[in-house]
Structures are given as structure tokens and as C-alpha cells.
Design a protein around this motif. Structure first.
Motif, PDB file in Angstrom:
ATOM      1  N   VAL A  56      18.406   2.238   6.180  1.00  0.00           N
ATOM      2  CA  VAL A  56      18.989   3.362   5.037  1.00  0.00           C
ATOM      3  C   VAL A  56      18.196   3.895   4.273  1.00  0.00           C
ATOM      4  O   VAL A  56      17.503   2.862   3.829  1.00  0.00           O
ATOM      5  N   GLU A  57      17.726   4.664   4.228  1.00  0.00           N
ATOM      6  CA  GLU A  57      16.823   5.599   3.614  1.00  0.00           C
ATOM      7  C   GLU A  57      17.256   6.067   1.849  1.00  0.00           C
ATOM      8  O   GLU A  57      17.884   6.862   2.208  1.00  0.00           O
ATOM      9  N   LEU A  58      16.751   5.294   1.683  1.00  0.00           N
ATOM     10  CA  LEU A  58      17.054   5.202  -0.058  1.00  0.00           C
ATOM     11  C   LEU A  58      15.681   7.224  -0.608  1.00  0.00           C
ATOM     12  O   LEU A  58      15.005   7.265  -0.151  1.00  0.00           O
ATOM     13  N   GLU A  59      16.165   7.093  -1.246  1.00  0.00           N
ATOM     14  CA  GLU A  59      15.870   8.642  -2.238  1.00  0.00           C
ATOM     15  C   GLU A  59      14.768   7.906  -3.159  1.00  0.00           C
ATOM     16  O   GLU A  59      15.562   7.094  -4.528  1.00  0.00           O
ATOM     17  N   LEU A  60      13.809   8.206  -2.560  1.00  0.00           N
ATOM     18  CA  LEU A  60      12.557   7.237  -3.997  1.00  0.00           C
ATOM     19  C   LEU A  60      12.025   8.204  -4.637  1.00  0.00           C
ATOM     20  O   LEU A  60      12.043   9.244  -3.905  1.00  0.00           O
ATOM     21  N   THR A  61      11.616   8.269  -5.732  1.00  0.00           N
ATOM     22  CA  THR A  61      10.627   8.955  -6.561  1.00  0.00           C
ATOM     23  C   THR A  61       9.418   8.950  -5.345  1.00  0.00           C
ATOM     24  O   THR A  61       9.033   8.432  -5.201  1.00  0.00           O
ATOM     25  N   PRO A  62       8.402   9.583  -6.390  1.00  0.00           N
ATOM     26  CA  PRO A  62       7.215  10.477  -6.081  1.00  0.00           C
ATOM     27  C   PRO A  62       6.905   8.786  -6.376  1.00  0.00           C
ATOM     28  O   PRO A  62       5.726   8.365  -5.003  1.00  0.00           O
ATOM     29  N   GLU A  63       6.533   8.071  -7.583  1.00  0.00           N
ATOM     30  CA  GLU A  63       5.739   6.899  -7.772  1.00  0.00           C
ATOM     31  C   GLU A  63       6.085   6.030  -6.766  1.00  0.00           C
ATOM     32  O   GLU A  63       5.379   5.238  -6.487  1.00  0.00           O
ATOM     33  N   GLU A  64       7.810   5.330  -6.773  1.00  0.00           N
ATOM     34  CA  GLU A  64       7.612   4.884  -5.347  1.00  0.00           C
ATOM     35  C   GLU A  64       7.605   4.928  -3.350  1.00  0.00           C
ATOM     36  O   GLU A  64       7.254   4.125  -3.250  1.00  0.00           O
ATOM     37  N   THR A  65       7.612   6.010  -3.114  1.00  0.00           N
ATOM     38  CA  THR A  65       7.208   6.212  -2.185  1.00  0.00           C
ATOM     39  C   THR A  65       5.437   6.206  -2.280  1.00  0.00           C
ATOM     40  O   THR A  65       4.983   5.494  -1.152  1.00  0.00           O
ATOM     41  N   ARG A  66       4.920   6.529  -3.209  1.00  0.00           N
ATOM     42  CA  ARG A  66       3.027   5.471  -3.237  1.00  0.00           C
ATOM     43  C   ARG A  66       3.242   4.422  -2.914  1.00  0.00           C
ATOM     44  O   ARG A  66       2.173   3.782  -2.486  1.00  0.00           O
ATOM     45  N   HIS A  67       4.215   3.429  -4.092  1.00  0.00           N
ATOM     46  CA  HIS A  67       3.828   2.204  -3.664  1.00  0.00           C
ATOM     47  C   HIS A  67       4.494   1.456  -2.205  1.00  0.00           C
ATOM     48  O   HIS A  67       3.832   0.390  -1.558  1.00  0.00           O
ATOM     49  N   MET A  68       5.281   2.054  -1.556  1.00  0.00           N
ATOM     50  CA  MET A  68       5.418   2.020  -0.175  1.00  0.00           C
ATOM     51  C   MET A  68       4.241   1.914   0.773  1.00  0.00           C
ATOM     52  O   MET A  68       4.383   1.339   1.488  1.00  0.00           O
ATOM     53  N   ASP A  69       4.151   3.143   0.268  1.00  0.00           N
ATOM     54  CA  ASP A  69       2.856   3.751   1.279  1.00  0.00           C
ATOM     55  C   ASP A  69       1.680   2.336   0.847  1.00  0.00           C
ATOM     56  O   ASP A  69       1.251   2.220   1.714  1.00  0.00           O
ATOM     57  N   LYS A  70       1.648   2.136  -0.242  1.00  0.00           N
ATOM     58  CA  LYS A  70       0.716   1.170  -0.265  1.00  0.00           C
ATOM     59  C   LYS A  70       1.020  -0.137   0.202  1.00  0.00           C
ATOM     60  O   LYS A  70      -0.356  -0.800   0.872  1.00  0.00           O
ATOM     61  N   ALA A  71       1.830  -0.771   0.090  1.00  0.00           N
ATOM     62  CA  ALA A  71       2.619  -1.933   0.851  1.00  0.00           C
ATOM     63  C   ALA A  71       2.607  -2.006   2.155  1.00  0.00           C
ATOM     64  O   ALA A  71       1.613  -3.011   2.811  1.00  0.00           O
ATOM     65  N   ALA A  72       2.412  -0.784   2.916  1.00  0.00           N
ATOM     66  CA  ALA A  72       2.324  -0.433   4.598  1.00  0.00           C
ATOM     67  C   ALA A  72       1.196  -0.151   5.030  1.00  0.00           C
ATOM     68  O   ALA A  72       0.908  -0.651   6.285  1.00  0.00           O
ATOM     69  N   ARG A  73       0.086   0.005   3.907  1.00  0.00           N
ATOM     70  CA  ARG A  73      -1.445   0.500   4.222  1.00  0.00           C
ATOM     71  C   ARG A  73      -1.862  -1.185   4.672  1.00  0.00           C
ATOM     72  O   ARG A  73      -2.794  -1.497   5.305  1.00  0.00           O
ATOM     73  N   GLU A  74      -1.631  -1.830   3.183  1.00  0.00           N
ATOM     74  CA  GLU A  74      -2.378  -3.270   3.455  1.00  0.00           C
ATOM     75  C   GLU A  74      -1.172  -4.819   4.335  1.00  0.00           C
ATOM     76  O   GLU A  74      -1.866  -5.043   5.116  1.00  0.00           O
ATOM     77  N   LEU A  75      -0.046  -4.146   4.668  1.00  0.00           N
ATOM     78  CA  LEU A  75       0.382  -4.780   6.147  1.00  0.00           C
ATOM     79  C   LEU A  75      -0.407  -4.082   6.919  1.00  0.00           C
ATOM     80  O   LEU A  75      -1.197  -5.042   8.317  1.00  0.00           O
ATOM     81  N   CYS A  76      -0.357  -3.164   7.773  1.00  0.00           N
ATOM     82  CA  CYS A  76      -1.389  -2.482   8.783  1.00  0.00           C
ATOM     83  C   CYS A  76      -2.763  -3.377   8.837  1.00  0.00           C
ATOM     84  O   CYS A  76      -3.411  -3.905   9.435  1.00  0.00           O
ATOM     85  N   GLN A  77      -3.536  -3.390   7.566  1.00  0.00           N
ATOM     86  CA  GLN A  77      -4.855  -3.621   7.351  1.00  0.00           C
ATOM     87  C   GLN A  77      -5.000  -5.931   8.006  1.00  0.00           C
ATOM     88  O   GLN A  77      -5.412  -6.405   8.953  1.00  0.00           O
ATOM     89  N   TYR A  78      -3.118  -6.686   7.428  1.00  0.00           N
ATOM     90  CA  TYR A  78      -3.239  -7.934   7.701  1.00  0.00           C
ATOM     91  C   TYR A  78      -2.527  -7.574   9.281  1.00  0.00           C
ATOM     92  O   TYR A  78      -2.975  -9.012   9.727  1.00  0.00           O
TER      93      TYR A  78
END
Length: 303
Positions: free
Chosen positions: A276-298
Motif C-alpha cells: 500500500v503506497e501512502l502519499e508522502l510529503t517531500p520531507e517524508e520521502t527524503r527520510h524514506m530514501d535516507k533509510a533505504a540508502r543506509e539499509l543498502c550499506q548494511y
């Protein structure tokens, strides 16, 4: 209909509490408890069987081994790597990866083809690793993810707004335990948006502080984790098509691919039916992208 069989791998505080939830809710026909300490598995099974003398019910409860996973519809991996208190995340990750790397191939060697639910922390990464090791279709591997964070947020909002937690619809996305993303614009209470006067930051901080103090006080959030995990098991066994916040494989959703992140997902008998894709604000999207980048590193660190 085929008998509903669940195997719980690791029956300490969290696994034991989950087993109790499943018995109380009469969710399965057969429940097998597996632990590195066979005496603990036997004792937990015996104790739960004795509870049926009060509760009633026909669930067959017994201790077993990994070989009992062969025909289970759901296997729940609750084994903890037991890192030292305040250990760095990488240390916890190494220990958990070793644990998951030992157990998952053993389970798969039995011919298991059901849904694998991963509670071992860090949940998003361990769900991803379990998928890599299992060769199960990605929809059949589900991590607990931010389910516990969602439960805490809904519970706290209900207290603040003096309502039933069931009347609160709220989500916590991203990387469980690190920098979760709360899409406040999507929160509904009795179908209505949050009051503009509500201090959202204070709510989030209080929920986080409560979680910290809880862990300091008793070591784990066994009751709430077990309740959240039982909801996932219920959705699979009973084909609920229920939307839960779990760690699931993304294939383009939220702009991410080939990664497990915590998101709302519809859960049924085959596991994750859709994201289910929720409508995120640009700031929330940035946080999601950051979380994904950090997980990829791990993810690179454990491969």
C-alpha cells in the motif's frame, strides 16, 4: 481443509508470549515449539497444554525440531542474537546475521514452502537476509518491521485523544528502530484528521521515550511484539487480506527496489499480496530514501 500448523523457532520471552497469543486466539490446529534448549521448548509446550484445561480448545501443542517445519504454513523466527547492552548496530547485525544464516538454510532443507515471519532484530535487514538464504518468493518472507512502532504510536495517540486504539489509523514507515517515518497527514482518528493543535513531535518523542524506558525496565517488549506477530500469523492462516505495517520486499514502490522496508502491506495466505503506497510529503520521502540508502550499506556489510 488442511490443518493449520505453525512452528515458532525460539521460545524465550517473545516466542513464548507469541505461542500464548496463538493459543488464546485459537489460531492454529498444531503448534510446534523449537528452541536451542530442548528443555525450555518442552516446558513451554507443556505449560501451554495445561492452560487448555482452563481455556478449552483442541490445539495440538508440542516441542519439536527444525524438521517439523516441513509442512508448516507459517514459521516464525523469534531467535534473538542477544547482543551486549548498548552494542553498536553493526555488532548486533553481525550476531543476528550469523543466527539467521544458521537457521534459515536448516529450515529450508526440510522442504518448507510456507510463509516465513522474521522477528529477529534488526528486522528489515534480517528479513532481507532470510529471503536471500531461503530462495522463497519475496512475498513469502515478512519481517515484523515497524509493527511494534505502529502499535505504540496508536496506543499513545489513543491515550492523548481519549479514544480506543482501534479507532486510530496511523503508520510508521522506513527502517525499524532507526529513523522511522511517520506520515502525519495520513493519520486518522475515528475517520478524522488529527487536530491541528496536537503537538506531533511531542507525541513521537513520548512514544520513543516510553519504548526506551520499557526496554530498560524489562529487557524486551515481549507482549506487544507477540501481539503484533500474532496479527501477521492470523492474517496468513485465515487469509484476512489485512493491511499491516510490516517489513516487505519492495519492487519499485516508494521509489525503492530489491530491499525490505517497513510499509503498509496487504497480508493473506500467500504472504504479502500487495504494497500500500501512502502519499508522502517531500520531507517524508527524503527520510524514506535516507533509510533505504543506509539499509543498502548494511546489506553490503552482511554479504
Amino acid at each position: 481443509m488442511a490443518a493449520k500448523k505453525v512452528a515458532i523457532l525460539g521460545v524465550g520471552q517473545i516466542g513464548g508470549a507469541l505461542a500464548h497469543h496463538l493459543v488464546l486466539r485459537n489460531l492454529c490446529d498444531e503448534l510446534v515449539l523449537v528452541d536451542a534448549d530442548p528443555r525450555l521448548a518442552w516446558a513451554q509446550a507443556a505449560d501451554l497444554r495445561h492452560s487448555l484445561g482452563v481455556l478449552g480448545g483442541r490445539t495440538r501443542i508440542r516441542s519439536g525440531t527444525y524438521y517439523d517445519c516441513d509442512d508448516a504454513q507459517v514459521c516464525v523466527l523469534t531467535v534473538s542474537a542477544n547482543p551486549a547492552p548498548n552494542a553498536p548496530r553493526l555488532e548486533q547485525l553481525d550476531r543476528s546475521a550469523t543466527t539467521v544464516g544458521r537457521i534459515v538454510p536448516t529450515v529450508m532443507a526440510t522442504g518448507f514452502s510456507g510463509v516465513l515471519v522474521v522477528l529477529t532484530d534488526p528486522s528489515d535487514l534480517m528479513a532481507w537476509l532470510a529471503h536471500q538464504l531461503s530462495d522463497l518468493p519475496p512475498e513469502r518472507v515478512i519481517g515484523l518491521g515497524t509493527s511494534l512502532d505502529v502499535a505504540r504510536l496508536r496506543s499513545h495517540l489513543a491515550e492523548v485523544l481519549d479514544t480506543d486504539p482501534a479507532a486510530v489509523e496511523a503508520w510508521v514507515l522506513g527502517d525499524a528502530g532507526e529513523e522511522p517515518v511517520i506520515p502525519w497527514s495520513q493519520v486518522r482518528v475515528n475517520g478524522n484528521p488529527l487536530p491541528e493543535t496536537l503537538d506531533r513531535e511531542a507525541v513521537a518523542n513520548t512514544a520513543a521515550d516510553t519504548a526506551y524506558n520499557l526496554i530498560q525496565g524489562k529487557g524486551s517488549a515481549a507482549f506487544a511484539m507477540a501481539a503484533a506477530a500474532a496479527d501477521i500469523v492470523d492474517a496468513v492462516l485465515c487469509d484476512r487480506h489485512k493491511t499491516l505495517c510490516v517489513s516487505a520486499a519492495l519492487h519499485g514502490e516508494y521509489g525503492q527496489d530489491d530491499i525490505f522496508l517497513s510499509v503498509p502491506a496487504v497480508i493473506g495466505s500467500s504472504g504479502v499480496e500487495r504494497i500500500v503506497e501512502l502519499e508522502l510529503t517531500p520531507e517524508e520521502t527524503r527520510h524514506m530514501d535516507k533509510a533505504a540508502r543506509e539499509l543498502c550499506q548494511y546489506m553490503i556489510d552482511i554479504t
